[in-house]
Motif scaffolding. Sequence first.
Motif: not given
Length: 152
Positions: A109-136
């Motif tokens: 990621l370039n600096f700009m992308m890192k600034t915009i996406l940094g925190g959101k990406l972890k949230d998005a990944l955690d959300k996928v994990v939570d959703s899988l747990v819920a569905v299972s």
Amino acid sequence: NSMAVEIQSKKAIVSKAPYELYMGFVDMRNFVRFLPEEKRQGVEADYDTIKAEVQGFTIGVKVVERVPYSRIVFQDDGAPFQFELVLFFNPAPADPYKTEFQIILEAELNFMMKTILGGKLKDALDKVVDSLVAVSEGRMPEGFDPSMMPKA
């Protein structure tokens, strides 16, 4: 100049055996089935690749490695930035019929992308994990609107 960023989702226990969970992710066409009807437009998939239009960008992902029942590695296949996504399917420590699931994303990621996406990406990944747990566990994922479900 971009920098390599590694983002790890949380680990969570999914109530499916590693084999079952792995099989759900092994074929890219499965992902399309999970999408609500109106989101399927502009999504193309075959066994190894999936391409989608997201906010005017075409983002492609391809499977570059499958290690049966333990991990699947995806890479960008035409996207605004380079990334590799690894899904881990490990038998849960207390119960081999459940899966300790985790996603690790490595992105350039370039600096700009890192600034915009940094925190959101972890949230998005955690959300996928939570959703899988819920569905299972037969629950609806949080923030999920059942009216979006494809009608059987």
